[in-house]
Write an enzyme that holds these catalytic residues in place. Sequence first.
Site, PDB file in Angstrom:
ATOM      1  N   GLY A   1     -23.328  -9.653 -28.536  1.00 40.78           N
ATOM      2  CA  GLY A   1     -22.467 -10.474 -29.373  1.00 40.78           C
ATOM      3  C   GLY A   1     -21.080 -10.577 -28.762  1.00 40.78           C
ATOM      4  O   GLY A   1     -20.279 -11.399 -29.167  1.00 40.78           O
ATOM      5  N   GLY A   2     -20.788  -9.747 -27.784  1.00 38.10           N
ATOM      6  CA  GLY A   2     -19.497  -9.790 -27.100  1.00 38.10           C
ATOM      7  C   GLY A   2     -19.413 -10.990 -26.158  1.00 38.10           C
ATOM      8  O   GLY A   2     -20.421 -11.648 -25.880  1.00 38.10           O
ATOM      9  N   VAL A   3     -18.211 -11.243 -25.667  1.00 35.47           N
ATOM     10  CA  VAL A   3     -17.962 -12.451 -24.884  1.00 35.47           C
ATOM     11  C   VAL A   3     -18.800 -12.484 -23.597  1.00 35.47           C
ATOM     12  O   VAL A   3     -19.497 -13.467 -23.320  1.00 35.47           O
ATOM     13  CB  VAL A   3     -16.454 -12.548 -24.509  1.00 35.47           C
ATOM     14  CG1 VAL A   3     -16.190 -13.769 -23.646  1.00 35.47           C
ATOM     15  CG2 VAL A   3     -15.599 -12.592 -25.767  1.00 35.47           C
ATOM     16  N   ASP A   4     -18.774 -11.393 -22.820  1.00 34.23           N
ATOM     17  CA  ASP A   4     -19.407 -11.426 -21.495  1.00 34.23           C
ATOM     18  C   ASP A   4     -20.914 -11.648 -21.577  1.00 34.23           C
ATOM     19  O   ASP A   4     -21.473 -12.494 -20.878  1.00 34.23           O
ATOM     20  CB  ASP A   4     -19.142 -10.116 -20.730  1.00 34.23           C
ATOM     21  CG  ASP A   4     -17.678  -9.749 -20.739  1.00 34.23           C
ATOM     22  OD1 ASP A   4     -16.862 -10.663 -20.944  1.00 34.23           O
ATOM     23  OD2 ASP A   4     -17.353  -8.561 -20.565  1.00 34.23           O
TER      24      ASP A   4
ATOM     25  N   GLY B   1       0.833  -1.199   0.000  1.00 31.03           N
ATOM     26  CA  GLY B   1       0.000   0.000   0.000  1.00 31.03           C
ATOM     27  C   GLY B   1       0.861   1.240   0.000  1.00 31.03           C
ATOM     28  O   GLY B   1       2.059   1.177   0.315  1.00 31.03           O
TER      29      GLY B   1
ATOM     30  N   LYS C   1     -11.622 -11.808 -17.120  1.00 34.11           N
ATOM     31  CA  LYS C   1     -11.990 -12.070 -18.517  1.00 34.11           C
ATOM     32  C   LYS C   1     -11.599 -13.485 -18.998  1.00 34.11           C
ATOM     33  O   LYS C   1     -12.396 -14.181 -19.618  1.00 34.11           O
ATOM     34  CB  LYS C   1     -11.302 -11.024 -19.401  1.00 34.11           C
ATOM     35  CG  LYS C   1     -11.787 -10.984 -20.825  1.00 34.11           C
ATOM     36  CD  LYS C   1     -13.039 -10.190 -20.905  1.00 34.11           C
ATOM     37  CE  LYS C   1     -13.532 -10.009 -22.305  1.00 34.11           C
ATOM     38  NZ  LYS C   1     -14.676  -9.105 -22.314  1.00 34.11           N
TER      39      LYS C   1
ATOM     40  N   CYS D   1       5.148  -6.333   1.318  1.00 36.72           N
ATOM     41  CA  CYS D   1       5.535  -4.921   1.403  1.00 36.72           C
ATOM     42  C   CYS D   1       4.907  -4.246   2.631  1.00 36.72           C
ATOM     43  O   CYS D   1       5.269  -4.562   3.750  1.00 36.72           O
ATOM     44  CB  CYS D   1       5.176  -4.226   0.084  1.00 36.72           C
ATOM     45  SG  CYS D   1       6.051  -2.686  -0.140  1.00 36.72           S
ATOM     46  N   TYR D   2       3.921  -3.385   2.455  1.00 34.92           N
ATOM     47  CA  TYR D   2       3.252  -2.770   3.614  1.00 34.92           C
ATOM     48  C   TYR D   2       2.744  -3.861   4.565  1.00 34.92           C
ATOM     49  O   TYR D   2       2.838  -3.732   5.788  1.00 34.92           O
ATOM     50  CB  TYR D   2       2.077  -1.899   3.136  1.00 34.92           C
ATOM     51  CG  TYR D   2       1.326  -1.222   4.254  1.00 34.92           C
ATOM     52  CD1 TYR D   2       1.703   0.044   4.688  1.00 34.92           C
ATOM     53  CD2 TYR D   2       0.240  -1.840   4.881  1.00 34.92           C
ATOM     54  CE1 TYR D   2       1.027   0.669   5.728  1.00 34.92           C
ATOM     55  CE2 TYR D   2      -0.445  -1.219   5.907  1.00 34.92           C
ATOM     56  CZ  TYR D   2      -0.053   0.037   6.329  1.00 34.92           C
ATOM     57  OH  TYR D   2      -0.721   0.660   7.341  1.00 34.92           O
TER      58      TYR D   2
ATOM     59  N   GLU E   1       4.039 -10.670  -7.252  1.00 30.81           N
ATOM     60  CA  GLU E   1       2.978 -10.740  -8.269  1.00 30.81           C
ATOM     61  C   GLU E   1       3.366 -10.101  -9.600  1.00 30.81           C
ATOM     62  O   GLU E   1       2.692 -10.315 -10.600  1.00 30.81           O
ATOM     63  CB  GLU E   1       1.687 -10.093  -7.720  1.00 30.81           C
ATOM     64  CG  GLU E   1       1.737  -8.584  -7.465  1.00 30.81           C
ATOM     65  CD  GLU E   1       2.351  -8.190  -6.111  1.00 30.81           C
ATOM     66  OE1 GLU E   1       3.015  -9.022  -5.493  1.00 30.81           O
ATOM     67  OE2 GLU E   1       2.175  -7.028  -5.697  1.00 30.81           O
TER      68      GLU E   1
ATOM     69  N   HIS F   1       7.572  -7.532  -4.428  1.00 33.21           N
ATOM     70  CA  HIS F   1       6.258  -7.852  -5.015  1.00 33.21           C
ATOM     71  C   HIS F   1       6.352  -9.130  -5.854  1.00 33.21           C
ATOM     72  O   HIS F   1       6.822  -9.082  -6.984  1.00 33.21           O
ATOM     73  CB  HIS F   1       5.773  -6.675  -5.865  1.00 33.21           C
ATOM     74  CG  HIS F   1       5.353  -5.520  -5.030  1.00 33.21           C
ATOM     75  ND1 HIS F   1       4.073  -5.376  -4.552  1.00 33.21           N
ATOM     76  CD2 HIS F   1       6.056  -4.483  -4.528  1.00 33.21           C
ATOM     77  CE1 HIS F   1       3.999  -4.285  -3.812  1.00 33.21           C
ATOM     78  NE2 HIS F   1       5.198  -3.725  -3.779  1.00 33.21           N
TER      79      HIS F   1
END
Length: 507
Positions: A221-224, A53, A363, A81-82, A169, A167
């Site tokens: 028509g989109g994925v979601d 943070g 996604k 970290c924090y 990640e 970090h």
Amino acid sequence: MHDSNHVAVIDFGSQYTQLIVRRVRELGFFAKLYAVEDFPDIGEPGAIILSGGPKSTADADAPDLDFAALQAFGVPVLGVCYGMQLLNKKFGGTVEASEKREYGPADLYPRDCMGLYEGVSEKSQVWMSHSDTVRNLPDGAEVIAVNQHGTPVSLKWDDRFYGIQFHPEVTHSHEGMRILHNFLLEAKDLLPFRIDDFKREVIEGIREKVGDKQIVCGVSGGVDSTVLAVLLHEAGANVRAIFVDHGLMRKDEGDEVRNNFHRMGVPIETVDCADLFLGKLDGVDDPEKKRVIIGGLFIDVFWDAVGNAEMLAQGTLYPDVIESASNAKSKASKIKTHHNRVDRILELQAQGKVLEPLAELFKDEVRALGASLGIPHDILHRHPFPGPGLAVRCPGVVTKKRLDIIRECDAIFIGKLKEEGWYEKVWQAYACLIPVKTVGVKGDERSYEWAISLRAVVSEDAMTADWVDLPHQLLRETSHKILNDVDGINRVLYDISTKPPASIEWE
Ligand code: XMP
């Protein structure tokens, strides 16, 4: 869902916190992000990660948590970290400001190649981003790794509490995933995250909540929205899937969307309102005004089609949930522009009648869920397409003639990318009309026509993007076909702008 045996990531405000959640999921475990204010209300996690943070633990308003409650969970805890600095203080050690902020790569030297560092190299690059550092260690604390200056950068306080100053990640921490994985292996009760299990649970949840009530959802028509509609259908819900065709779609896109749903056996209703949208956009050339008109009309048309349906399903994804939680104020002010129609959503929400079954997924996980629902690969790997459609690829005023030209050029370009195996290698590609006339020669005659710009970018998350170095032959053939086949265009350009400073779309 998965409130037991998941990995709870507590957010202290680092810009990388979301990435920790992603990485844990990539390692095959379910992770959820919690605002620190929500602690200790985090279900029954199998492991807890305290994020980094921007604050110093010495700040008066430094975020804090109930240490006794943290200990009471009885599960492995990793402070990043924090998070590590906070843990050191809680165990009775001290933290102080470093002489200078450390930002960038550093060398990590684990003391032992076991536990957190099992299988990690004797020297490994990690990524630092901090200005405070731990100073005095409490009794019983163990230094388990140091940096190139011999400074402790990783601690263990007792059997279950670990700290890392770097970090893990970010990809610049070369063995960060291994270190995270080693930590997760300490948690004996974590359940693996499998998309098929998730699908079963979501479907059961939908059945429970919806029963035999009618539920509506919008499809684009989109994925979601496609995964959402198929999921509701699969759950046996009494679902109305509504496709608002605003006339700003690409060539034959309306038919394609209908065919796709037909292939999947999910009925959809089309509301055809191209004339309405084009009429309202008449003479408007300001990009934000276009967006407001299209967004507002879209909601109006959708709600008119919905009628008295009792429940509404939305394809909200996890990043939206996280963003709106951290950004509640700015979101609220934006929502105001869409007046009573959005009030109706809020009302339904308050009554528990809005369903967001994808709200825990990223996604790529939505794509995996779609694949597990049997949705064809080509549908799940379509490029993103902006809500306002071709209006934002038509700088200046939007007319049917301009849209038709964009559609033709776009279809030629996208067709070529598909033919040459490039479509799935790029994040997004499209044609944008530049409504500036330039002089050319067509046949034996002078032409005075518009230019078209082609853009293909790669991106991880649309926040940054790089243009794609497409093969010259592909560009040459695309340009040749556009110049020969599309009336109104005598010049083809290829956009070589990165984001930032350019955006992906032109408007
Ligand atoms: P920009 O142009 O901001 O685009 O770099 C980033 C991503 O967002 C998409 N985009 C939109 N999507 N409504 C949407 O639903 C919009 O108004 C909108 N504007 C941009 C864009 O296609 C890209 O994927």
